[in-house]
Design a protein around this motif. Structure first.
Motif, short mmCIF file in Angstrom:
data_model
loop_
_atom_site.label_atom_id
_atom_site.label_comp_id
_atom_site.label_asym_id
_atom_site.label_seq_id
_atom_site.Cartn_x
_atom_site.Cartn_y
_atom_site.Cartn_z
N ILE A 1 -42.12 4.24 -68.11
CA ILE A 1 -40.91 3.80 -68.32
C ILE A 1 -40.10 3.56 -67.05
CG2 ILE A 1 -38.76 4.17 -69.75
CD1 ILE A 1 -40.37 5.70 -71.62
N LYS B 1 -36.71 3.44 -64.52
CA LYS B 1 -35.57 4.01 -64.58
C LYS B 1 -34.54 2.95 -65.28
CE LYS B 1 -35.82 6.75 -60.54
NZ LYS B 1 -35.23 6.87 -58.99
N LYS C 1 -35.14 3.30 -69.05
CA LYS C 1 -34.30 4.69 -69.45
C LYS C 1 -32.88 4.50 -69.48
CE LYS C 1 -38.12 7.51 -67.47
NZ LYS C 1 -38.22 8.57 -66.61
N GLU D 1 -30.76 4.62 -73.02
CA GLU D 1 -29.77 5.79 -73.15
C GLU D 1 -28.29 5.08 -73.52
OE1 GLU D 1 -29.75 7.75 -69.39
OE2 GLU D 1 -31.54 8.71 -69.82
N CYS E 1 -41.61 4.37 -75.35
CA CYS E 1 -40.27 4.32 -75.67
C CYS E 1 -39.52 5.57 -76.47
CB CYS E 1 -39.52 2.95 -76.01
SG CYS E 1 -40.08 1.59 -74.65
N TYR F 1 -39.67 8.88 -75.27
CA TYR F 1 -38.50 9.07 -74.60
C TYR F 1 -37.29 9.19 -75.46
CZ TYR F 1 -35.14 8.55 -70.83
OH TYR F 1 -33.91 8.68 -69.92
N GLN G 1 -35.03 12.69 -75.32
CA GLN G 1 -33.53 12.84 -75.03
C GLN G 1 -32.77 13.45 -76.18
OE1 GLN G 1 -32.17 12.09 -71.85
NE2 GLN G 1 -34.38 12.05 -71.43
#
Length: 205
Positions: A102, A104, A107, A111, A144, A147, A151
């Motif tokens: 993944i 940056k 990401k 987010e 995904c 991730y 988080q």
């Protein structure tokens, strides 16, 4: 060939595997009395023999790269076998677990979509459309989702730490002898918590 470290060799070989269209697994072994891995092998992810559970994935492929780790941390390639007993799929390399990464930018998008309240499935679909297709995302939908869950766990942990800190502070205001220590690592992640109530202090005396 000699590489500066096992990691640099692994990065080089993994990129070669991605272009050719197969996955890679890492295997290490130590020499008796040695503190570090003395021999390292990088093999095709279909290298193991098939069983009833993995007959569709493991075909005992002989493709591998062997190296020996030197005393200074560098490694020297000792043998290479490049033949496979199965078809290679360069166009599907991004879907192999060892090649999925993944970025940056991806990401940050995940987010930002989370802050906007977009559901995970719609986030992934939106990123897929923006990238121009699933094969151009550089990772799989599962990467995904993992991730996103990671988080969410981090945010939950941060809230828990803040709640613990607030509770212990209130306890110390009520009782001067109440003791607690919250240990964190170098990136401020919670590692351990120790507290001692006044009652237990006097019990142990």
């Amino acid at each position: 060939m000699v590489f500066g470290s096992v990691e640099s060799l692994f990065t080089f070989y993994k990129e070669y595997n991605r272009l050719k269209g197969f996955g890679v697994v890492k295997k290490c072994s130590k020499k008796r009395g040695c503190e570090y891995a003395r021999y390292v092998s990088f093999a095709c992810d279909k290298s193991r023999k098939s069983t009833a559970k993995n007959s569709s994935k493991k075909v005992d492929c002989k493709c591998r790269l062997n190296c020996v780790v030197l005393a200074d941390g560098s490694c020297r390639v000792t043998s290479v076998t490049s033949e496979h007993n199965h078809d290679l799929q360069p166009s599907l390399s991004c879907f192999f677990s060892c090649h999925g990464k993944i970025s940056k930018a991806l990401k940050r998008s995940l987010e930002a979509h989370d802050i906007a309240g977009i559901r995970p499935a719609k986030r992934i679909r939106l990123l897929e459309v923006q990238a121009g297709g699933l094969d151009k995302m550089g990772c799989t939908p599962k990467d995904c989702r993992n991730y996103i869950l990671q988080q969410q766990r981090m945010r939950t942990l941060a809230c828990d730490v803040a709640a613990i800190q607030k509770f212990f502070t209130s306890m110390q205001m009520k009782d001067d002898e109440f003791f607690y220590v919250i240990g964190t690592d170098n990136v401020a992640k919670l590692r351990n918590v120790v507290w001692v109530h006044t009652h237990y202090k006097y019990v142990n005396r």
